[in-house]
Design an enzyme around this catalytic site. Structure first.
Site, mmCIF file in Angstrom:
data_model
loop_
_atom_site.group_PDB
_atom_site.id
_atom_site.type_symbol
_atom_site.label_atom_id
_atom_site.label_comp_id
_atom_site.label_asym_id
_atom_site.label_seq_id
_atom_site.Cartn_x
_atom_site.Cartn_y
_atom_site.Cartn_z
ATOM 1 N N HIS A 166 0.859 -1.199 0.000
ATOM 2 C CA HIS A 166 0.000 0.000 0.000
ATOM 3 C C HIS A 166 0.890 1.243 0.000
ATOM 4 O O HIS A 166 1.972 1.241 0.600
ATOM 5 C CB HIS A 166 -0.907 -0.010 1.231
ATOM 6 C CG HIS A 166 -1.958 1.050 1.184
ATOM 7 N ND1 HIS A 166 -1.704 2.345 1.557
ATOM 8 C CD2 HIS A 166 -3.249 1.017 0.779
ATOM 9 C CE1 HIS A 166 -2.806 3.064 1.386
ATOM 10 N NE2 HIS A 166 -3.765 2.283 0.923
ATOM 11 N N GLU A 179 -3.664 2.671 -7.571
ATOM 12 C CA GLU A 179 -4.007 3.724 -6.623
ATOM 13 C C GLU A 179 -3.078 4.929 -6.788
ATOM 14 O O GLU A 179 -1.980 4.950 -6.206
ATOM 15 C CB GLU A 179 -3.863 3.204 -5.186
ATOM 16 C CG GLU A 179 -4.791 2.072 -4.830
ATOM 17 C CD GLU A 179 -5.097 2.053 -3.340
ATOM 18 O OE1 GLU A 179 -6.267 2.177 -2.991
ATOM 19 O OE2 GLU A 179 -4.170 1.948 -2.530
HETATM 20 C C1 PEP Z 1 -6.637 3.455 0.349
HETATM 21 O O1 PEP Z 1 -6.089 3.824 1.376
HETATM 22 O O2 PEP Z 1 -6.255 2.464 -0.263
HETATM 23 C C2 PEP Z 1 -7.757 4.255 -0.147
HETATM 24 C C3 PEP Z 1 -8.202 3.983 -1.335
HETATM 25 O O3 PEP Z 1 -8.221 5.221 0.685
HETATM 26 P P1 PEP Z 1 -9.400 6.277 0.375
HETATM 27 O O4 PEP Z 1 -10.558 5.498 -0.180
HETATM 28 O O5 PEP Z 1 -9.691 6.898 1.684
HETATM 29 O O6 PEP Z 1 -8.863 7.230 -0.633
#
Ligand code: PEP
Length: 232
Positions: free
Chosen positions: A90, A153
């Site tokens: 992550h 992400e």
């Molecule tokens: C994450 O931490 O992987 C995430 C997607 O957080 P958020 O949905 O709060 O942006």
């Protein structure tokens, strides 16, 4: 089956009481069979019984199997709990714990060797191209694990309330998928999901162009969570 994954990352939040509340709420709904809901609570909550309509995942694991690594928990130990998935790499682990791709790939091996499904987080395609290739080839060469989830992400979308735009999400997901498509490697199950400020208002659109979503903040907000469950 073309599943859509809804992964809830609670991070270092929530407790057994919240878990029980969620479990009891979920028992009142029927989740459509193409969806797989996975809740990733803190480590201390991995061992749950009588869970209804969802599965459990861990948020991290050690890169070694056992040994003198105070404070670490191995994938093998996680496999002895109720968790069947593990989030690795992550962006918060890369940022605050200085995790590098080489270490994350070692963790991935541990996860796969213990018959758990890795959910590997990556940044934008152009930032992580080599790493993404390596993790896909790592998965393809492992005989134990059936599925790999790659969570695209973009760092600036995590926790900011500003998701990436749909065009960019689609472009990044397709670039990741092209790696195995171009090598005729789509015989194993690789799912590419999106994470970064997903909420009840944007989830439908994002799910329509991805294999699912990774949700942080909105998954620990009861009102948001219930709306999301109603959608799936
Ligand atoms: C994450 O931490 O992987 C995430 C997607 O957080 P958020 O949905 O709060 O942006």
């Amino acid at each position: 089956m073309n599943y859509k994954f809804i992964i809830c990352n609670w991070k270092m939040n929530c407790d057994q009481e919240y878990f029980n509340q969620i479990n009891s709420i979920l028992s009142n709904y029927t989740i459509k069979k193409e969806y797989k809901l996975i809740i990733c609570p803190p480590l201390t909550l991995l061992n749950q019984e009588n869970i209804i309509n969802f599965e459990i995942g861990a948020q991290n694991c050690a890169s070694e199997e056992f040994g003198s690594y105070t404070g670490e928990v191995s994938a093998r130990m996680i496999s002895q709990s109720n968790a069947r998935y593990v989030i690795i790499g992550h962006s918060e682990r890369r940022k605050y714990f200085n995790e590098k791709p080489e270490l994350i790939l070692k963790k991935m091996d541990q996860v796969m060797d213990n018959n758990l499904t890795p959910i590997v987080c990556v940044k934008r395609f152009y930032e992580d191209k080599e790493y993404i290739k390596n993790l896909i080839f790592n998965f393809i060469s492992n005989v134990k694990t059936k599925n790999l989830l790659i969570a695209y992400e973009p760092e600036e979308s995590i926790g900011s309330g500003i998701p990436d735009n749909l065009y960019s999400i689609q472009e990044n997901i397709e670039s990741i998928k092209d790696i195995y498509r171009n090598h005729n490697l789509n015989d194993k199950n690789i799912f590419v999901i999106y994470g970064g400020s997903v909420d009840k208002n944007n989830i439908k659109e994002i799910i329509s162009i991805s294999d699912g979503v990774l949700i942080g903040k909105a998954s620990i907000n009861l009102e948001q969570f219930i709306q999301i469950i109603k959608i799936i």
